[in-house]
Design a protein around this motif. Sequence first.
Motif, PDB file in Angstrom:
ATOM      1  N   GLN A  33      22.040 -19.542 -15.058  1.00 18.41           N
ATOM      2  CA  GLN A  33      22.656 -20.575 -15.887  1.00 18.41           C
ATOM      3  C   GLN A  33      22.746 -20.135 -17.347  1.00 18.41           C
ATOM      4  OE1 GLN A  33      20.095 -23.898 -15.060  1.00 18.41           O
ATOM      5  NE2 GLN A  33      21.292 -24.564 -13.278  1.00 18.41           N
ATOM      6  N   LEU A  34      21.688 -19.481 -17.822  1.00 18.65           N
ATOM      7  CA  LEU A  34      21.669 -18.995 -19.198  1.00 18.65           C
ATOM      8  C   LEU A  34      22.751 -17.940 -19.424  1.00 18.65           C
ATOM      9  CD1 LEU A  34      20.200 -19.191 -21.924  1.00 18.65           C
ATOM     10  CD2 LEU A  34      18.668 -17.371 -21.153  1.00 18.65           C
ATOM     11  N   THR A  35      22.908 -17.043 -18.459  1.00 22.75           N
ATOM     12  CA  THR A  35      23.956 -16.024 -18.547  1.00 22.75           C
ATOM     13  C   THR A  35      25.328 -16.666 -18.584  1.00 22.75           C
ATOM     14  OG1 THR A  35      22.584 -14.424 -17.343  1.00 22.75           O
ATOM     15  CG2 THR A  35      24.964 -14.017 -17.390  1.00 22.75           C
ATOM     16  N   LYS A  36      25.514 -17.716 -17.767  1.00 22.99           N
ATOM     17  CA  LYS A  36      26.782 -18.437 -17.735  1.00 22.99           C
ATOM     18  C   LYS A  36      27.062 -19.085 -19.088  1.00 22.99           C
ATOM     19  CE  LYS A  36      30.262 -20.233 -15.327  1.00 22.99           C
ATOM     20  NZ  LYS A  36      31.305 -19.410 -14.686  1.00 22.99           N
ATOM     21  N   ILE A  37      26.045 -19.690 -19.676  1.00 25.91           N
ATOM     22  CA  ILE A  37      26.193 -20.324 -20.992  1.00 25.91           C
ATOM     23  C   ILE A  37      26.556 -19.286 -22.046  1.00 25.91           C
ATOM     24  CG2 ILE A  37      24.942 -21.498 -22.841  1.00 25.91           C
ATOM     25  CD1 ILE A  37      23.345 -22.951 -20.631  1.00 25.91           C
ATOM     26  N   GLN A  38      25.858 -18.160 -22.019  1.00 24.95           N
ATOM     27  CA  GLN A  38      26.122 -17.095 -22.987  1.00 24.95           C
ATOM     28  C   GLN A  38      27.538 -16.543 -22.835  1.00 24.95           C
ATOM     29  OE1 GLN A  38      22.795 -14.537 -22.057  1.00 24.95           O
ATOM     30  NE2 GLN A  38      21.530 -15.363 -23.719  1.00 24.95           N
ATOM     31  N   GLU A  39      27.996 -16.437 -21.583  1.00 26.30           N
ATOM     32  CA  GLU A  39      29.367 -15.971 -21.341  1.00 26.30           C
ATOM     33  C   GLU A  39      30.380 -16.967 -21.894  1.00 26.30           C
ATOM     34  OE1 GLU A  39      29.559 -15.445 -17.143  1.00 26.30           O
ATOM     35  OE2 GLU A  39      28.623 -13.441 -17.176  1.00 26.30           O
ATOM     36  N   ASN A  40      30.105 -18.260 -21.706  1.00 23.59           N
ATOM     37  CA  ASN A  40      31.007 -19.293 -22.226  1.00 23.59           C
ATOM     38  C   ASN A  40      31.039 -19.280 -23.747  1.00 23.59           C
ATOM     39  OD1 ASN A  40      31.734 -20.208 -19.687  1.00 23.59           O
ATOM     40  ND2 ASN A  40      30.137 -21.784 -19.609  1.00 23.59           N
ATOM     41  N   VAL A  41      29.855 -19.094 -24.365  1.00 22.48           N
ATOM     42  CA  VAL A  41      29.781 -19.030 -25.823  1.00 22.48           C
ATOM     43  C   VAL A  41      30.566 -17.831 -26.338  1.00 22.48           C
ATOM     44  CG1 VAL A  41      28.247 -18.624 -27.791  1.00 22.48           C
ATOM     45  CG2 VAL A  41      27.600 -20.273 -26.017  1.00 22.48           C
ATOM     46  N   THR A  42      30.377 -16.682 -25.681  1.00 21.29           N
ATOM     47  CA  THR A  42      31.095 -15.465 -26.070  1.00 21.29           C
ATOM     48  C   THR A  42      32.600 -15.652 -25.903  1.00 21.29           C
ATOM     49  OG1 THR A  42      29.221 -14.095 -25.391  1.00 21.29           O
ATOM     50  CG2 THR A  42      31.350 -12.994 -25.633  1.00 21.29           C
ATOM     51  N   PHE A  43      32.997 -16.308 -24.813  1.00 13.19           N
ATOM     52  CA  PHE A  43      34.410 -16.571 -24.545  1.00 13.19           C
ATOM     53  C   PHE A  43      34.992 -17.491 -25.620  1.00 13.19           C
ATOM     54  CE2 PHE A  43      37.755 -19.024 -22.266  1.00 13.19           C
ATOM     55  CZ  PHE A  43      38.622 -17.969 -22.015  1.00 13.19           C
ATOM     56  N   THR A  44      34.246 -18.547 -25.948  1.00  9.49           N
ATOM     57  CA  THR A  44      34.699 -19.497 -26.973  1.00  9.49           C
ATOM     58  C   THR A  44      34.810 -18.827 -28.333  1.00  9.49           C
ATOM     59  OG1 THR A  44      33.638 -21.317 -25.773  1.00  9.49           O
ATOM     60  CG2 THR A  44      34.221 -21.726 -28.068  1.00  9.49           C
ATOM     61  N   GLU A  45      33.795 -18.017 -28.664  1.00  9.87           N
ATOM     62  CA  GLU A  45      33.823 -17.279 -29.929  1.00  9.87           C
ATOM     63  C   GLU A  45      35.017 -16.332 -29.971  1.00  9.87           C
ATOM     64  OE1 GLU A  45      32.108 -17.481 -32.618  1.00  9.87           O
ATOM     65  OE2 GLU A  45      30.459 -18.806 -32.039  1.00  9.87           O
ATOM     66  N   GLY A  46      35.309 -15.723 -28.831  1.00 12.33           N
ATOM     67  CA  GLY A  46      36.440 -14.805 -28.759  1.00 12.33           C
ATOM     68  C   GLY A  46      37.754 -15.512 -29.029  1.00 12.33           C
ATOM     69  N   ILE A  47      37.914 -16.701 -28.433  1.00  9.46           N
ATOM     70  CA  ILE A  47      39.127 -17.492 -28.654  1.00  9.46           C
ATOM     71  C   ILE A  47      39.226 -17.892 -30.123  1.00  9.46           C
ATOM     72  CG2 ILE A  47      40.256 -19.684 -28.146  1.00  9.46           C
ATOM     73  CD1 ILE A  47      39.131 -19.479 -25.320  1.00  9.46           C
ATOM     74  N   LEU A  48      38.096 -18.332 -30.675  1.00  6.83           N
ATOM     75  CA  LEU A  48      38.065 -18.773 -32.072  1.00  6.83           C
ATOM     76  C   LEU A  48      38.448 -17.631 -33.008  1.00  6.83           C
ATOM     77  CD1 LEU A  48      37.273 -21.562 -33.258  1.00  6.83           C
ATOM     78  CD2 LEU A  48      35.035 -20.605 -33.766  1.00  6.83           C
ATOM     79  N   ASN A  49      37.893 -16.457 -32.753  1.00  2.00           N
ATOM     80  CA  ASN A  49      38.152 -15.313 -33.630  1.00  2.00           C
ATOM     81  C   ASN A  49      39.517 -14.682 -33.408  1.00  2.00           C
ATOM     82  OD1 ASN A  49      35.757 -15.216 -35.202  1.00  2.00           O
ATOM     83  ND2 ASN A  49      34.640 -14.388 -33.453  1.00  2.00           N
ATOM     84  N   ALA A  50      40.135 -14.956 -32.254  1.00  7.79           N
ATOM     85  CA  ALA A  50      41.469 -14.417 -31.982  1.00  7.79           C
ATOM     86  C   ALA A  50      42.552 -15.178 -32.731  1.00  7.79           C
ATOM     87  CB  ALA A  50      41.747 -14.459 -30.480  1.00  7.79           C
ATOM     88  N   SER A  51      42.213 -16.353 -33.261  1.00 10.70           N
ATOM     89  CA  SER A  51      43.199 -17.174 -33.962  1.00 10.70           C
ATOM     90  C   SER A  51      43.608 -16.536 -35.279  1.00 10.70           C
ATOM     91  CB  SER A  51      42.620 -18.570 -34.216  1.00 10.70           C
ATOM     92  OG  SER A  51      43.512 -19.333 -35.018  1.00 10.70           O
ATOM     93  N   PHE A  52      44.908 -16.586 -35.572  1.00  2.71           N
ATOM     94  CA  PHE A  52      45.411 -16.099 -36.859  1.00  2.71           C
ATOM     95  C   PHE A  52      45.148 -17.122 -37.963  1.00  2.71           C
ATOM     96  CE2 PHE A  52      48.107 -13.815 -33.786  1.00  2.71           C
ATOM     97  CZ  PHE A  52      47.844 -12.511 -34.200  1.00  2.71           C
TER      98      PHE A  52
END
Length: 268
Positions: A33-52
């Motif tokens: 579950q912790l790995t899943k949460i960390q993956e979601n956080v990383t994914f969300t951060e990636g989307i956030l940082n991909a924004s222009f």
Amino acid sequence: SEFPVQVGLKLLDVHGERMYVAYCHDLTQYKAQLTKIQENVTFTEGILNASFNAAFVTNDKGIIQRINDTAITMFGYDTRSDLLGKSISTIIGGPHARMHDKYFAKASGLSQEQFDALLSRMRDVTGKRKDGSEFPVQVGLKNLFVGNKCHFVAYIHDLTEVKKEMMVASSLLESSFDSTFLTNSQGIITRVNQTAVTMFGYDEKEDLVGHSIAKVIGGTYGKFHEKMFSASDSAVGSLTEDKLQGVMDRMRDVTGKRQDHSEFPVQV
């Protein structure tokens, strides 16, 4: 095979004999579950940082909790820690800065319907960089509920280049020796240059903006122009862009009408 466990150790004294009790808890599911949460956080951060666009996440008081890389660069900061924990008003300039704390206090008490009606649209405001310099930005605000806690996400677009282009376009418009009118698809005047104001005998641009282009057309052409711009009253509205350009892309001799209703020949 190996697996993650959590161990707790207790010391017991049984009739003077020391004994230890070990309690083991299987962490396999917890780790997954912790790995899943960390993956979601990383994914969300990636989307956030991909924004222009710059992105800021705040709590209900407008205190910055998360930002993306674009926000750091756009506002001239060095690290996230320069902004995290500070009020969103830190990056707002002009007269809006002092009011933003009040805006967030008010927004947190709104229902979703009220929020969407009042705040869920893009607004042009003034941004403020770390060095204090200000620049035009467009801000879009969305509310986000995590559990029962309200957060806000602000997306900010730098309008500096857009404003420069608008200034160039405006300068070109004003530098023309010809009267120039810009209208919407219904023929309502949205912009005019000073030459047009003078030529048609008006005092201010506001005397023409918001009115039909037919206001400056005399003779038999006035009423025709209203129909020409109306898709419901004219066949022009059903023409393709190519055919419309073929019909309109040429100079025509018509009659102009001044504010005092005097008429004069013009070429349009």
